[in-house]
Structure formats: structure tokens, C-alpha cells
Design an enzyme around this catalytic site. Structure first.
Site: not given
Ligand code: DX5
Ligand code: ZN
Length: 221
Positions: A31, A64, A66, A135, A173
């Protein structure tokens, strides 16, 4: 349903990424947290480093993002060879178009929800996604504590997926550790990101196996 462990390299030693990736060779995914200092306050790494990570490990990369404007930036992560690319619902303008672009580029398409973002507006769109990331902390930093208030959303997401007969994964996560993974698995998550739990352990590979074992047990009950 398969239980998958995706250690986050966020709190690993960035000066030795190859060595840190080798420690999680037995994991299902690696990840990688991309933060742009706008969508979240933190700044981590971007496309050139992700390309290098894809080259440096045989473990499939779980990106991932963001970041703001994933509509513009996310497809390049799929083209770079990431096996899975997850963008945030709060940041995307056209999430269905973006998910289709990611799939067309050969990646699994993931939709991430901050703790206060509901799943309900996205339920009719579930067939467009391969994974929903619920999340379990506010995105931005590793080492935070798991928010139990996200468990009902994990459960509702899994129930909606089961009712629809789709094979969509549910990822969690943030704050995932031996102390919390069973609760998340029991609520219906099947993909577990763990950053500090894995990289602060004396033996990262053993920690991956321990987490997988706990999640599998919780799932059977
Ligand atoms: C946080 C990141 C996570 C982070 C998790 O915004 O998305 O992937 O690395 O770290 P831990 O497992 O320490 O909470
Ligand atoms: Zn993450």
C-alpha cells in the site's frame, strides 16, 4: 471471501525502499500513500517514486491517492503498473468516468471515503468499483488510533455488496493492528492496510501473517 493484507510503507525507511519492500514480500499488496499537501496536510511521494516502487517489488502495488483532482492525475498511476488505484470520493468530480479510466488502464478501481463521508450516495454505483476503502482514521498520517464509529459504515457497505451479488472488496485503512483487525473483519472488511503495526514490529513478515490469521479467524465466526 479472500482476506488480503496490504502493508502501508508510509512509515517505513524511505532511504531504503527496496529493503523495506522486501520485508513485506509475503503480503498480498504493498500500500503506497500518495499525499499532495492539499487534500491532506501531509506531503509524501508522487508518480516517479511510485513507478520506481512498481519496478522494485513483485508485490502488486495498491496506490491510495490522497490528492486533489484525481480525475486528472489518477490514470497515470494505473498506467505506471499499479494493480489497484484508489481515489477519494470527496476529491473526484466524475468518479464513474475515473473508475472506468482506471479499469481501462488495467488497474482495479477503488473509491475511498473519509470517516464522515457516507457510503449511501455511492451504493447504486458499486458495479463501477472493485473496492471501497472505508477510512478508519482521518487520512493524512500513520500511527493514529482506529475510529470505532466507522464500523457501522463498513457493515452497511458489506451488506449492500452482498445483497447486490457483486464481488467488490472492502478495505480498511488506519489504526489497523492486532488490537483492531478482528472488529474490522467482523464488520465485513476483507482488505487490511496496516502501516505502523507492520513496520514497527520486530519482524514485519511475521506481523503480516499474524494479522492475516486474526482476520481469517474473525471472518469464520
Ligand atoms: C493514512 C494512510 C494510511 C497509513 C496507515 O492516511 O492512508 O495508509 O499509512 O498507517 P497506520 O496503520 O499506522 O494507521
Ligand atoms: Zn492509505
Amino acid at each position: 471471501m479472500s482476506i488480503l493484507i496490504s502493508p502501508s510503507i508510509l512509515n517505513s525507511d524511505f532511504s531504503d525502499l527496496r529493503g523495506e519492500l522486501a520485508k513485506i514480500a509475503g503480503a498480498d499488496y504493498a500500500h503506497v500513500d500518495v499525499m499532495d499537501n492539499h487534500f491532506v496536510p501531509n506531503l509524501t511521494l508522487g508518480l516517479p517514486v511510485v513507478e520506481a516502487i512498481v519496478r522494485a517489488t513483485p508485490v502488486p502495488v495498491d496506490a491510495h491517492l490522497m490528492i486533489e483532482d484525481p480525475d486528472r492525475w489518477a490514470p497515470a498511476y494505473a498506467e505506471a503498473g499499479c494493480a489497484s488505484v484508489t481515489f477519494h470520493a470527496e476529491a473526484a468530480t466524475a468518479p464513474v468516468k475515473l473508475a472506468r479510466d482506471l479499469r481501462a488502464a488495467g488497474a482495479r478501481a477503488g473509491l475511498a471515503l473519509r470517516p464522515a463521508t457516507p457510503i449511501e450516495p455511492y451504493l447504486d454505483l458499486l458495479p463501477e468499483f472493485d473496492m471501497i476503502l472505508v477510512m478508519t482514521v482521518e487520512p493524512g498520517f500513520g500511527g493514529q488510533s482506529f475510529i470505532d464509529g466507522t464500523l457501522p459504515k463498513i457493515r452497511r457497505t458489506r451488506e449492500a455488496i452482498s445483497a447486490s451479488g457483486l464481488d467488490v472488496w472492502v478495505q480498511v485503512d488506519g489504526g489497523v493492528s492486532r488490537a483492531t483487525i478482528e472488529r474490522a473483519a467482523d464488520a465485513g472488511a476483507n482488505v487490511f492496510v496496516a502501516g505502523s503495526a507492520v513496520y514497527k514490529a520486530d519482524d514485519a513478515a511475521a506481523e503480516v501473517d499474524a494479522l492475516r490469521g486474526l482476520a481469517q479467524q474473525a471472518h469464520r465466526h
